[in-house]
Write a protein that holds these residues in place. Structure first.
Motif, PDB file in Angstrom:
ATOM      1  N   UNK A  96       0.833  -1.206   0.000  1.00 11.98           N
ATOM      2  CA  UNK A  96       0.000   0.000   0.000  1.00 11.98           C
ATOM      3  C   UNK A  96       0.868   1.255   0.000  1.00 11.98           C
ATOM      4  N   UNK A  97       1.906   1.268   0.836  1.00 13.77           N
ATOM      5  CA  UNK A  97       2.804   2.420   0.900  1.00 13.77           C
ATOM      6  C   UNK A  97       3.505   2.647  -0.435  1.00 13.77           C
ATOM      7  N   UNK A  98       3.903   1.569  -1.100  1.00 20.12           N
ATOM      8  CA  UNK A  98       4.572   1.706  -2.394  1.00 20.12           C
ATOM      9  C   UNK A  98       3.625   2.270  -3.452  1.00 20.12           C
ATOM     10  N   UNK A  99       2.360   1.815  -3.432  1.00 18.16           N
ATOM     11  CA  UNK A  99       1.367   2.363  -4.380  1.00 18.16           C
ATOM     12  C   UNK A  99       1.159   3.861  -4.113  1.00 18.16           C
ATOM     13  N   UNK A 100       1.068   4.227  -2.826  1.00 15.08           N
ATOM     14  CA  UNK A 100       0.894   5.637  -2.481  1.00 15.08           C
ATOM     15  C   UNK A 100       2.105   6.461  -2.891  1.00 15.08           C
ATOM     16  N   UNK A 101       3.302   5.895  -2.708  1.00 14.07           N
ATOM     17  CA  UNK A 101       4.528   6.575  -3.107  1.00 14.07           C
ATOM     18  C   UNK A 101       4.538   6.829  -4.610  1.00 14.07           C
ATOM     19  N   UNK A 102       4.206   5.805  -5.373  1.00 16.30           N
ATOM     20  CA  UNK A 102       4.177   5.963  -6.834  1.00 16.30           C
ATOM     21  C   UNK A 102       3.137   6.988  -7.264  1.00 16.30           C
ATOM     22  N   UNK A 103       1.978   6.980  -6.619  1.00 16.86           N
ATOM     23  CA  UNK A 103       0.933   7.962  -6.936  1.00 16.86           C
ATOM     24  C   UNK A 103       1.403   9.369  -6.587  1.00 16.86           C
ATOM     25  N   UNK A 104       2.087   9.523  -5.443  1.00 17.95           N
ATOM     26  CA  UNK A 104       2.591  10.839  -5.043  1.00 17.95           C
ATOM     27  C   UNK A 104       3.661  11.319  -6.026  1.00 17.95           C
ATOM     28  N   UNK A 105       4.539  10.420  -6.437  1.00 14.51           N
ATOM     29  CA  UNK A 105       5.576  10.795  -7.397  1.00 14.51           C
ATOM     30  C   UNK A 105       4.951  11.221  -8.724  1.00 14.51           C
ATOM     31  N   UNK A 106       3.911  10.502  -9.152  1.00 16.24           N
ATOM     32  CA  UNK A 106       3.225  10.865 -10.388  1.00 16.24           C
ATOM     33  C   UNK A 106       2.542  12.223 -10.251  1.00 16.24           C
ATOM     34  N   UNK A 107       1.956  12.498  -9.081  1.00 19.09           N
ATOM     35  CA  UNK A 107       1.293  13.788  -8.855  1.00 19.09           C
ATOM     36  C   UNK A 107       2.299  14.935  -8.914  1.00 19.09           C
ATOM     37  N   UNK A 108       3.484  14.723  -8.342  1.00 23.67           N
ATOM     38  CA  UNK A 108       4.527  15.752  -8.407  1.00 23.67           C
ATOM     39  C   UNK A 108       4.982  15.924  -9.850  1.00 23.67           C
ATOM     40  N   UNK A 109       5.143  14.815 -10.552  1.00 23.94           N
ATOM     41  CA  UNK A 109       5.547  14.878 -11.960  1.00 23.94           C
ATOM     42  C   UNK A 109       4.507  15.638 -12.779  1.00 23.94           C
ATOM     43  N   UNK A 110       3.236  15.356 -12.541  1.00 20.04           N
ATOM     44  CA  UNK A 110       2.160  16.038 -13.267  1.00 20.04           C
ATOM     45  C   UNK A 110       2.112  17.531 -12.939  1.00 20.04           C
TER      46      UNK A 110
END
Length: 130
Positions: A64-78
């Motif tokens: 779950x933490x890894x999925x949230x991390x990837x989503x957060x990284x994508x949000x920063x990228x966006x």
């Protein structure tokens, strides 16, 4: 005597009851009323988690933490913060936060690679042999 949490008190009450202590004696020892002990003893004991269950639970939390991390990284990228017009103080704060987070993530990745060396996780990029 330090105050016990409800869970700790219930566990202690169960232990004392198994030794044959009366509810009145348990209540006196734990500093609560006899009715509280009666309710505590009626409350089911929490299930004991096996090491395999703990490992599975920890793996699910990490997933779950890894999925949230990837989503957060994508949000920063966006959001492309490097292309967002802002004041110098905010830009400096964003830069500092990005750098600190990146350092934390690199440290986690390095520890992961050390722990799983056979999983193809290298701390330094490798070049393909040709």
């Amino acid at each position: 005597m330090t105050e016990l949490t409800v869970t700790e008190r219930r566990a202690r009450a169960r232990q004392l009851a198994q030794t044959g202590a009366s509810q009145r004696a348990i209540a006196a020892q734990l500093g609560v009323g006899k009715d509280t002990i009666r309710r505590d003893l009626a409350h089911p004991a929490p299930p004991v988690e096996t090491p395999a269950q703990r490992a599975a639970h920890r793996a699910a939390q990490t997933e779950t933490a890894m999925r949230q991390l990837c989503a957060a990284a994508q949000a920063v990228d966006d959001a492309t913060p490097a292309h967002t017009i802002t004041d110098d103080e905010t830009a400096r704060r964003w830069w500092t936060e990005l750098r600190a987070t990146a350092e934390q993530l690199v440290a986690h990745a390095d520890r992961f690679a050390d722990y799983y060396p056979g999983a193809g996780c290298a701390t330094t990029p490798t070049t393909p042999e040709g």
